[in-house]
Design an enzyme around this catalytic site. Structure first.
Site, PDB file in Angstrom:
ATOM      1  N   ASP A  22      14.329  44.587  43.383  1.00 21.84           N
ATOM      2  CA  ASP A  22      14.924  45.884  43.049  1.00 21.84           C
ATOM      3  C   ASP A  22      14.237  46.948  43.889  1.00 21.84           C
ATOM      4  O   ASP A  22      13.018  46.887  44.109  1.00 21.84           O
ATOM      5  CB  ASP A  22      14.766  46.219  41.565  1.00 21.84           C
ATOM      6  CG  ASP A  22      15.492  47.508  41.199  1.00 21.84           C
ATOM      7  OD1 ASP A  22      16.739  47.473  41.110  1.00 21.84           O
ATOM      8  OD2 ASP A  22      14.832  48.554  41.039  1.00 21.84           O
ATOM      9  N   GLU A  24      13.994  51.310  44.677  1.00 22.53           N
ATOM     10  CA  GLU A  24      14.321  52.690  44.341  1.00 22.53           C
ATOM     11  C   GLU A  24      14.325  53.458  45.652  1.00 22.53           C
ATOM     12  O   GLU A  24      13.432  53.267  46.495  1.00 22.53           O
ATOM     13  CB  GLU A  24      13.315  53.283  43.356  1.00 22.53           C
ATOM     14  CG  GLU A  24      13.280  52.589  42.011  1.00 22.53           C
ATOM     15  CD  GLU A  24      14.585  52.702  41.229  1.00 22.53           C
ATOM     16  OE1 GLU A  24      15.320  53.686  41.444  1.00 22.53           O
ATOM     17  OE2 GLU A  24      14.876  51.806  40.421  1.00 22.53           O
ATOM     18  N   HIS A 180      15.036  52.360  35.879  1.00 23.50           N
ATOM     19  CA  HIS A 180      14.900  53.013  37.183  1.00 23.50           C
ATOM     20  C   HIS A 180      13.461  53.031  37.666  1.00 23.50           C
ATOM     21  O   HIS A 180      13.131  53.764  38.589  1.00 23.50           O
ATOM     22  CB  HIS A 180      15.516  54.412  37.183  1.00 23.50           C
ATOM     23  CG  HIS A 180      16.910  54.439  36.634  1.00 23.50           C
ATOM     24  ND1 HIS A 180      17.921  53.630  37.126  1.00 23.50           N
ATOM     25  CD2 HIS A 180      17.453  55.135  35.608  1.00 23.50           C
ATOM     26  CE1 HIS A 180      19.025  53.843  36.428  1.00 23.50           C
ATOM     27  NE2 HIS A 180      18.761  54.740  35.504  1.00 23.50           N
ATOM     28  N   ASP A 185      13.018  47.210  36.181  1.00 24.99           N
ATOM     29  CA  ASP A 185      14.373  46.721  36.447  1.00 24.99           C
ATOM     30  C   ASP A 185      14.357  45.324  37.059  1.00 24.99           C
ATOM     31  O   ASP A 185      15.207  44.487  36.745  1.00 24.99           O
ATOM     32  CB  ASP A 185      15.117  47.690  37.372  1.00 24.99           C
ATOM     33  CG  ASP A 185      15.550  48.962  36.654  1.00 24.99           C
ATOM     34  OD1 ASP A 185      15.296  49.084  35.443  1.00 24.99           O
ATOM     35  OD2 ASP A 185      16.129  49.844  37.319  1.00 24.99           O
TER      36      ASP A 185
END
Length: 221
Positions: A22, A24, A180, A185
């Protein structure tokens, strides 16, 4: 990882090692927008053939030189790229340090490639590949285009496509206040992927029965 567990991983995913990722970011464009955080979770089979999350790796990332940063993206993920408390490292360092244990796990499992597993995986894959290209990393373990998308798999198995709703449907605890964060996540996505793989096995879908293989062979003929 035992020899039998490694063999199972190799057989189960056609020689691919699934690794949950994941990211960001500071926008949606992998070529122009900054990668701000990345987490990875490797997976392993236990002695009874059930898939589980194994190791977690995580880095905060400094925006690359000239990177675009969309304020709307920062408002969404709550990241302050300029905060010294992040302990951020250059994206080349972050990817090198994450790729190393992935390559080791891949080798131990006898797999020829790793496959990125993600919720809406194309997004995460795009940012990982773009960052690897900027850093000129030649030993990228990930397949250049194959991904395992847990959003699509969850739609099939749970009738849900949103991560929190899919986790809730699978009975996986999910704290929306922690969402987030790349680590949170990624770990929930890893649990969800393992749940779906194990659910399929529990329902008798894997390993394939000889009759299923014979039927598939006849159809191809």
């Amino acid at each position: 990882m035992s020899d039998s567990d490694a063999s199972l991983m190799k057989q189960r995913f056609r020689g691919y090692l699934p690794v949950v990722i994941d990211v960001e970011t500071a926008g949606f464009n992998a070529k122009t927008d900054a990668l701000l955080e990345i987490a990875a979770v490797t997976l392993k089979f236990d002695d009874e053939g059930w898939l589980h999350p194994d190791q977690t790796f995580h880095y905060h990332v400094d925006p690359f030189e000239g990177a675009n940063i969309e304020q709307a993206a920062l408002d969404f993920n709550g990241i302050d790229p300029d905060s010294p408390l992040r302990g951020a490292v250059p994206e080349e360092e972050a990817l090198k340090e994450i790729f190393k244990p992935i390559r080791k796990a891949q080798k131990d499992a006898g797999c020829q490639r790793s496959v990125l597993v993600g919720h809406n995986a194309t997004f995460d894959h795009g940012f990982v590949m773009a960052a690897a290209e900027r850093a000129n990393l030649k030993r990228n373990p990930f397949h250049p285009f194959v991904t395992f998308d847990t959003a699509a798999l969850a739609a099939l198995t749970l009738g849900q496509t949103v991560l929190i709703k899919a986790c809730q449907a699978a009975g996986i605890a999910f704290d929306s206040k922690e969402a987030h964060s790349a680590v949170y996540d990624t770990e929930r996505t890893a649990e969800l992927f393992c749940w779906m793989v194990n659910r399929y096995k529990n329902l008798g879908g894997w390993p394939l029965s000889p009759s299923s293989l014979d039927s598939s062979s006849r159809k191809e003929d």
